[in-house]
Design a protein around this motif. Structure first.
Motif, PDB file in Angstrom:
ATOM      1  N   GLU A 271      -3.288  -8.039  -8.924  1.00  0.00           N
ATOM      2  CA  GLU A 271      -1.919  -8.252  -8.444  1.00  0.00           C
ATOM      3  C   GLU A 271      -1.689  -9.654  -7.903  1.00  0.00           C
ATOM      4  O   GLU A 271      -0.556 -10.112  -7.830  1.00  0.00           O
ATOM      5  CB  GLU A 271      -1.559  -7.263  -7.318  1.00  0.00           C
ATOM      6  N   HIS A 321      -1.540  -1.729  -3.089  1.00  0.00           N
ATOM      7  CA  HIS A 321      -1.801  -1.344  -4.481  1.00  0.00           C
ATOM      8  C   HIS A 321      -3.127  -0.600  -4.526  1.00  0.00           C
ATOM      9  O   HIS A 321      -4.165  -1.152  -4.139  1.00  0.00           O
ATOM     10  CB  HIS A 321      -1.825  -2.587  -5.367  1.00  0.00           C
TER      11      HIS A 321
ATOM     12  N   THR B 275       6.018  -3.600  -7.545  1.00  0.00           N
ATOM     13  CA  THR B 275       5.567  -2.331  -8.123  1.00  0.00           C
ATOM     14  C   THR B 275       6.298  -2.164  -9.450  1.00  0.00           C
ATOM     15  O   THR B 275       7.509  -2.366  -9.512  1.00  0.00           O
ATOM     16  CB  THR B 275       5.917  -1.154  -7.191  1.00  0.00           C
TER      17      THR B 275
END
Lengths: 363, 363
Positions: A271, A321, B275
């Motif tokens: 990420e 996450h 997300t």
């Protein structure tokens, strides 16, 4: 496009998941029937020294890579006679033996803590060369703090040496200020890219948290670490991702370990970087151009070790996450990780506090 | 944790890939033996009306969802008597018929272009109600511009109506300034989050490019679009991701289509939002907290239609992220997409130029 991965743990799993969007199907070879990469990718369950299985595994693959360094180098070398194995099997042979690794690094002028092999017939020599306090390490098959003993007295030293039947190494204990790591990648064409230095916190010998970029000022350290990476890349004609674990001592970097593979301290790149370590490893070994290693914000990665928190409690933390590996819980086992990605270092520290309520530091 | 997905195309594939890190295994049900989600997830190959297959599919699943709106609502309703089906099968029944959809939207006060059903026995009535120019659309099974005809004259109109045996709808042609879409998600607990308005460019009736956030100023439009989403969520007690395609005409938003699912115009969220739409859909239908929908930078998504560029040429473009769906090339077929993620709108436009060299607008 099919790639073979020797080893089917979480690193193989995350490589396989990074491959699918690129049109790459990874197949893993792992002797464990429950190898967790097998839940998301084809899994050939066989010992690494089964030549019949290796031949079948090689069939139809563009190239072979590995996801842990204790693969027998003979298996990698046998495969390398048939199709490209990247990184070079030579990296396996060097970095899976802590003595060979340190001798190799020293020969390249890369600074390492003082070390000496322990000769069972003459254990005092290593003691004299290295001094106390020190760490005794097995030469092979150590990971996550296993196969390591902290030694403060000569008596302790001799007791451990007498107990152990496997080859040992003695290393000076380093009172480091910070543990860091750097992850670099080299393409088939020789293009090199490095992620920023990562700051790591261990507990019980296992990585607990990684801060990426590091919290400490690394502006002077980054070029030094990148030079270490470049030296290893050049001398090994290396292709793929390579990781160096480092100690920061008195403003100076010493190399602790080298891993010729994607690394736990790089999980935040999924990420937190433009291109993840997993995608860049696949791009490198396939001869494709590398992706940007630029970080996106400030990440904190926390390992989930031994037991799993409730996923819902994790997902209430802003920008958390969750990554689960599909493994059975067991004391000391890495079962997953959480990455927090934030836009500022301050938000990251706030996230660190929120996270500690869910994942205790010594959990 | 197992989730069943009705439909096994690229949307099911990307849902399955988003599920693995969260410990979710998605199984897809799709009558096509080569359904591309089946390359990355378990695939049950059976017709949607095979009750024996549906029962086996339901077994062991936490809940069922769907990835395209032409699933027979009867199948979803049959499953919903046995386990949760999210979003509600009612959304399928409403949004898979363009007439029912528009009547439903109008009944809620959500603005749509003028429309009328075409009665084969009395085709002039729709013509009088809607006027010219107009679009004739089939009520069912239209997608990617299929089942649509632009009509400028009464003669054209009558010819199309006489040729077609399936139920038709007439809709005023809208000379829109921009096509936009909004993607929202509602959790089981009623938590709602929306991604920023996306600007879409179609060619030949198929989505070619999405800019996210939109290039046009959407500050006044975002709250309007979010109210449309909220109205639909409330009245349907909706759980999961929902997408509204919009026309911007004279500063006003008209609804073009509603998709009760993750959407092509939301693929940029994989790299471009905290997300992704895929993860948020799974979190929603499992009753988990939603993740942040905040964009990270400026994205451009380009569909790869009909033929595939060389992956290496794509990956030389800075910050290009390649997603291939594992489908056989075929004219007009969506085979993959590329997302460019940049920190500024200017870099995004530069990337748009670089991309057009690889993916021609009408390619």
């Amino acid at each position: 496009m099919r790639v073979g991965i020797l080893g089917g743990g979480q690193l193989g799993r995350m490589l396989a998941l990074a491959g699918y969007p690129l049109g790459i199907t990874c197949e893993v070879l792992d002797p464990a029937p429950d190898a967790c990469a097998g839940q998301v990718a084809p899994h050939r369950c066989a010992p690494f020294d089964d030549l019949h299985a290796l031949a079948a595994f090689a069939d139809g693959k563009r190239c072979i890579t590995y996801e842990f360094e204790n693969v027998p180098p003979q298996a990698a070398e046998w495969l390398a006679m048939r199709l490209p194995v990247r990184p070079t099997p030579r990296a396996l042979a060097i970095f899976q033996d802590r003595l060979t690794e340190r001798e190799f690094l020293r020969s390249l002028g890369i600074p390492v803590p003082a070390f000496a092999p322990i000769e069972p017939s003459e254990p005092e020599r290593a003691l004299q060369q290295v001094g106390l306090p020190a760490i005794i390490k097995t030469r092979r098959f150590g990971y996550d703090g296993k196969g390591q003993w902290r030694i403060d007295t000569e008596e302790q030293y001799l007791r451990i040496v007498r107990q152990q039947s496997q080859p040992l190494l003695m290393e000076a204990f380093v009172a480091f200020e910070t543990e860091l790591s750097i992850i670099g990648v080299r393409s088939l064409q020789g293009e090199v890219a490095c992620y920023p230095l990562i700051e790591n916190i261990h507990g019980g010998g296992i990585l607990r948290y990684s801060f990426a970029p590091a919290r400490v000022d690394t502006s002077r350290l980054q070029p030094v670490a990148e030079r270490f990476i470049a030296t290893l890349f050049d001398v090994l004609d290396y292709v793929g991702v390579l990781t160096i674990e480092l100690f920061l001592v008195g403003g100076r970097l010493l190399v602790n370990e080298v891993a010729p593979r994607v690394h736990n301290s790089g999980h935040w790149t999924i990420e937190g970087a433009e291109t993840s370590q997993f995608e860049n490893h696949l791009r490198a070994i396939l001869g494709w151009p590398l992706g940007s290693t630029t970080p996106r914000g400030y990440c904190l990665m926390a390992n989930l070790i031994g037991e799993l928190p409730d996923p819902q409690s994790v997902l209430t933390i802003p920008n958390a996450h969750l990554h689960l590996y599909g493994k059975q819980p067991h004391a000391g086992r890495k079962l997953g990780h959480i990455t927090l990605r934030h836009d500022t270092p301050e938000e990251r520290m706030q996230g660190f506090e929120q996270l500690q309520a869910v994942v205790p530091l010594q959990g």
